[in-house]
Design an enzyme around this catalytic site. Structure first.
Site, short mmCIF file in Angstrom:
data_model
loop_
_atom_site.label_atom_id
_atom_site.label_comp_id
_atom_site.label_asym_id
_atom_site.label_seq_id
_atom_site.Cartn_x
_atom_site.Cartn_y
_atom_site.Cartn_z
N SER A 1 1.64 -1.39 2.99
CA SER A 1 2.20 -1.42 1.63
C SER A 1 3.73 -1.01 2.00
CB SER A 1 1.55 -0.42 0.99
OG SER A 1 2.11 -0.62 -0.51
N ASP B 1 -3.21 -10.75 -2.37
CA ASP B 1 -2.91 -9.14 -2.20
C ASP B 1 -3.05 -8.63 -3.80
OD1 ASP B 1 -1.08 -6.72 -2.41
OD2 ASP B 1 -1.35 -6.93 -0.14
N HIS C 1 -5.63 -4.76 -0.78
CA HIS C 1 -4.40 -4.33 -0.63
C HIS C 1 -4.41 -3.18 0.63
CE1 HIS C 1 0.11 -3.51 -0.82
NE2 HIS C 1 -0.20 -2.34 -1.10
#
Length: 377
Positions: free
Chosen positions: A175, A273, A328
């Site tokens: 991330s 995502d 994600h």
């Protein structure tokens, strides 16, 4: 005899795993906070968790940069400074990890016994900000010093944890930490001696510079403000900065940074995502639950993602694994790291194959919802 031999082999393997089993311990950058300003948003010291490697992994290192989004303006950074993503006050003395950072050979066969560093994220700008003066928000001073935390952590690892003896290093993150991997790979490369092998695994950090589903800009102005607010010009890839005079903010996006990265880089991402679908495309639905126009935008995101990833595809040294799973971050759970497959290979198998070879390896999943190994379809 064969049965006894297998049992003995299993016992030895379990014993070796047991040697590296255990939690990582917190190290705060207390001295560097005072001398170099390596501090979180609230002024407390930055820091990292460290788990020592063993046996064949004793000279090899994984440096993971924690993710957790960004704070998009001063008020939000003040709010963030009162949480674990803005203050080391909330960090516990130990931590344990899964997936790529796991110390269990059955889940992480090649890297389970490496030294693991988990760099805590408390600056709100992917370890890129570097503003000398504090910023007063509603009577409270906050600080933008992410790049100083990264440098101080490397110094501390070098001087007190034995990284000066490293042979192989992998820089990673997911991330906001995945973005940090793109932004800082060459900086870490410049820090390490040339004899040390460095490769990078950027998980779910390729955030697109794209308008939302109904055509309005959203993520770009947010990134632009973060970049200016935290004074990130000196904290990102400097070759990218040199190539984007007047538009330096572009170097806070992986797609504009990647052409300037010299370090061998593995891009791990979903073409769908979930963070990007919700926060960049600003969809409130996935697939069949969408309206006709929303679904069209959802399905088109894969093409947009692959088009933006052309610098990776055209690289002769890069690795790439693009899935169609609604996820994600793919490297931080045992289920995804060692269970989800693309083209009959798990994530760990694909990454290991690229890591152990020279040259490019690019694997792209079929469009959603074709992959039966995805946890969510």
């Amino acid at each position: 005899m064969a049965s006894n031999s297998l049992k003995m082999h299993g016992f030895i393997l379990a014993a070796l795993v047991g040697l590296v089993a255990g939690e990582a311990k917190l190290s705060l950058l207390t001295d560097a906070a005072k001398t170099e300003g390596a501090i979180c948003l609230d002024g407390t010291p930055g820091g990292y968790y460290y788990r020592q490697g063993m046996n064949s992994g004793a000279s090899n290192w994984i440096i993971h940069q924690e993710g957790g989004g960004w704070c998009y303006n001063e008020d939000l950074c003040l709010e963030r400074s009162k949480t674990s993503l803005g203050s080391s006050t909330f960090w516990g003395p130990t931590a344990s990890f899964n997936g790529f950072l796991s110390d269990e050979a059955m889940y992480n066969p090649q890297f389970y016994n490496w030294n693991v560093v988990y760099l805590k994220y408390c600056d709100g700008a992917s370890f890129s900000g570097n503003k000398s003066d504090g910023v007063v928000v509603n009577g409270t001073t906050i600080h933008f010093r992410g790049k100083r935390i990264l440098k101080a952590a490397l110094d501390d690892l070098w001087n007190s944890k034995g990284m000066k003896n490293a042979k192989e290093v992998i820089l990673t993150g997911c991330s906001a930490g995945g973005l940090a991997t793109y932004l800082h790979a060459d900086y870490v490369r410049s820090y390490l001696p040339s004899a040390v092998s460095l490769k990078a695994l950027a998980d779910a950090g390729y955030f697109l510079d794209l308008k939302n589903w109904d055509g309005h800009p959203h993520i770009r102005p947010q990134y632009q403000y973060i970049f200016k607010m935290q004074n990130c010009t000196g904290g990102v890839n400097q070759d990218c900065i040199a190539a984007n005079k007047g538009e330096e903010w572009k170097c806070f996006f992986a797609q504009y940074t990647f052409p300037h990265i010299k370090t061998a880089m593995f891009q791990l991402n979903s073409a769908y995502d979930t963070w990007q679908l919700h926060n960049i495309l600003q969809l409130e639905c996935y697939g069949p639950n969408c309206t006709f126009l929303e679904k069209a935008a959802f399905l088109a995101y894969r093409n947009n993602f692959l088009n933006a990833s052309k610098p990776v595809i055209e690289s002769f040294t890069s690795g790439m694994l693009i899935t169609s799973c609604l996820e994600h971050c793919l490297s931080m759970s045992d289920e995804l790291w060692n269970g989800m497959k693309v083209n009959n290979m798990t994530v760990t198998e694909t990454f290991s194959q690229w890591y152990n070879q020279e040259g490019a390896l690019h694997e792209v999943d079929c469009p959603w919802p074709c992959n039966k190994f995805c946890p969510k379809t």
